[in-house]
Scaffold this motif. Structure first.
Motif, short mmCIF file in Angstrom:
data_model
loop_
_atom_site.label_atom_id
_atom_site.label_comp_id
_atom_site.label_asym_id
_atom_site.label_seq_id
_atom_site.Cartn_x
_atom_site.Cartn_y
_atom_site.Cartn_z
N PRO A 1 0.82 -1.21 0.00
CA PRO A 1 0.00 0.00 0.00
C PRO A 1 0.86 1.27 0.00
CG PRO A 1 -0.06 -1.04 2.16
CD PRO A 1 0.74 -1.93 1.26
N LEU A 2 0.27 2.34 -0.44
CA LEU A 2 0.92 3.65 -0.41
C LEU A 2 0.16 4.49 0.61
CD1 LEU A 2 2.94 5.64 -1.76
CD2 LEU A 2 1.11 6.21 -3.36
N PHE A 3 0.88 5.03 1.59
CA PHE A 3 0.26 5.76 2.70
C PHE A 3 0.51 7.25 2.58
CE2 PHE A 3 1.28 1.54 4.34
CZ PHE A 3 0.06 1.14 4.89
N ASN A 4 -0.43 8.05 3.10
CA ASN A 4 -0.19 9.49 3.23
C ASN A 4 0.41 9.74 4.61
OD1 ASN A 4 -2.33 9.47 5.07
ND2 ASN A 4 -3.73 10.57 3.72
N MET A 5 0.65 10.99 4.94
CA MET A 5 1.29 11.33 6.21
C MET A 5 0.41 11.01 7.42
SD MET A 5 4.30 12.29 5.41
CE MET A 5 4.95 13.15 6.82
N ALA A 6 -0.89 10.84 7.22
CA ALA A 6 -1.80 10.50 8.32
C ALA A 6 -1.92 9.00 8.50
CB ALA A 6 -3.18 11.11 8.06
N GLY A 7 -1.18 8.23 7.69
CA GLY A 7 -1.23 6.78 7.81
C GLY A 7 -2.39 6.14 7.07
N GLU A 8 -3.07 6.90 6.23
CA GLU A 8 -4.20 6.37 5.48
C GLU A 8 -3.71 5.80 4.15
OE1 GLU A 8 -7.46 9.73 6.83
OE2 GLU A 8 -5.97 10.21 5.29
N VAL A 9 -4.33 4.70 3.71
CA VAL A 9 -3.97 4.12 2.42
C VAL A 9 -4.56 5.01 1.33
CG1 VAL A 9 -4.25 2.14 0.88
CG2 VAL A 9 -3.90 1.78 3.33
N VAL A 10 -3.69 5.51 0.45
CA VAL A 10 -4.14 6.38 -0.64
C VAL A 10 -3.88 5.75 -2.00
CG1 VAL A 10 -3.94 8.53 0.67
CG2 VAL A 10 -1.97 7.68 -0.62
N GLY A 11 -3.20 4.61 -2.01
CA GLY A 11 -2.93 3.95 -3.29
C GLY A 11 -2.31 2.60 -3.09
N ILE A 12 -2.17 1.90 -4.22
CA ILE A 12 -1.54 0.59 -4.23
C ILE A 12 -0.43 0.65 -5.27
CG2 ILE A 12 -1.86 -1.87 -4.71
CD1 ILE A 12 -4.83 -1.45 -3.93
N VAL A 13 0.79 0.39 -4.83
CA VAL A 13 1.93 0.42 -5.74
C VAL A 13 1.80 -0.76 -6.70
CG1 VAL A 13 4.45 0.28 -5.92
CG2 VAL A 13 3.39 1.55 -4.04
N ASN A 14 1.90 -0.46 -8.02
CA ASN A 14 1.79 -1.55 -8.98
C ASN A 14 3.08 -1.79 -9.76
OD1 ASN A 14 1.58 0.73 -10.53
ND2 ASN A 14 -0.13 -0.01 -11.76
N SER A 15 4.04 -0.87 -9.67
CA SER A 15 5.37 -1.14 -10.22
C SER A 15 6.37 -0.20 -9.57
CB SER A 15 5.39 -1.00 -11.74
OG SER A 15 5.34 0.34 -12.13
N LYS A 16 7.59 -0.65 -9.53
CA LYS A 16 8.63 0.13 -8.90
C LYS A 16 9.90 0.03 -9.72
CE LYS A 16 10.85 0.95 -4.50
NZ LYS A 16 10.91 0.65 -3.11
N VAL A 17 10.59 1.15 -9.89
CA VAL A 17 11.84 1.17 -10.63
C VAL A 17 12.97 1.06 -9.63
CG1 VAL A 17 13.31 2.54 -12.17
CG2 VAL A 17 10.82 2.63 -12.43
N SER A 18 13.82 0.09 -9.85
CA SER A 18 14.96 -0.07 -8.94
C SER A 18 16.22 -0.25 -9.79
CB SER A 18 14.75 -1.25 -8.00
OG SER A 18 14.56 -2.43 -8.73
N ALA A 19 16.56 0.79 -10.51
CA ALA A 19 17.77 0.77 -11.33
C ALA A 19 18.85 1.60 -10.65
CB ALA A 19 17.46 1.35 -12.71
N SER A 20 20.05 1.41 -11.10
CA SER A 20 21.15 2.18 -10.56
C SER A 20 20.93 3.66 -10.86
CB SER A 20 22.46 1.71 -11.21
OG SER A 20 23.53 2.48 -10.75
N GLY A 21 21.03 4.50 -9.84
CA GLY A 21 20.84 5.94 -10.01
C GLY A 21 19.41 6.39 -9.83
N VAL A 22 18.49 5.45 -9.65
CA VAL A 22 17.08 5.80 -9.45
C VAL A 22 16.69 5.31 -8.06
CG1 VAL A 22 14.71 5.43 -10.23
CG2 VAL A 22 16.57 5.55 -11.90
N GLU A 23 16.19 6.23 -7.25
CA GLU A 23 15.84 5.84 -5.89
C GLU A 23 14.39 6.17 -5.59
OE1 GLU A 23 17.09 6.96 -1.35
OE2 GLU A 23 18.57 7.14 -2.93
#
Length: 146
Positions: A1-23
């Motif tokens: 899940p993707l949370f906002n600063m209040a700890g509420e679920v605001v989204g669902i991560v469906n892909s993530k980039v984990s390449a060198s130089g990308v954080e």
């Protein structure tokens, strides 16, 4: 899940980039978009998604220039599936959607949100521009064949 600063679920991560130089770069579906799908899946029923058979892109000055458009905002149809509800209604690649059901659309995500919240069999009114002429068509939302 993707949370906002209040700890509420605001989204669902469906892909993530984990390449060198990308954080920490990822893509998420908003919880508002995911909720109806999750409810449908929780009932054990088959997932049925609305579909009209188009792919589109947000029109900005660059897109307008590259496609020689006479309009600077809206949603450019970049593909229409053969034998789809959109093709049956007469929509074509290069048309620019201005509004759906009377709601102005300025981004592809706005158009997708309106269409994704439609019901199979529902008729949607699409106002579009082709060249310099504006037209309106009614498209019946179908079940996504995929």
């Amino acid at each position: 899940p993707l949370f906002n600063m209040a700890g509420e679920v605001v989204g669902i991560v469906n892909s993530k980039v984990s390449a060198s130089g990308v954080e920490g770069m990822g893509y998420a579906i908003s919880s508002n978009s995911a909720a109806p799908i999750l409810k449908q899946l929780m009932t054990g029923s088959k997932l049925v998604l609305p579909w009209i058979g188009t792919m589109f892109q947000t029109v900005d000055p660059g897109v307008a220039f590259l496609n020689s458009l006479d309009i600077q905002q809206g949603v450019l149809i970049i593909d229409v599936t053969a034998n789809s509800p959109a093709s049956g209604a007469g929509l074509q690649q290069g048309d620019v959607i201005i509004s759906i059901n009377g709601k102005p659309v300025l981004t592809a995500s706005q158009a997708a949100s309106i269409l994704n919240n439609s019901v199979i069999g529902q008729k949607v009114t699409i106002n579009y521009q082709r060249g310099t002429a504006q037209s309106t068509v009614t498209v019946t939302v179908a079940q996504n064949p995929q």
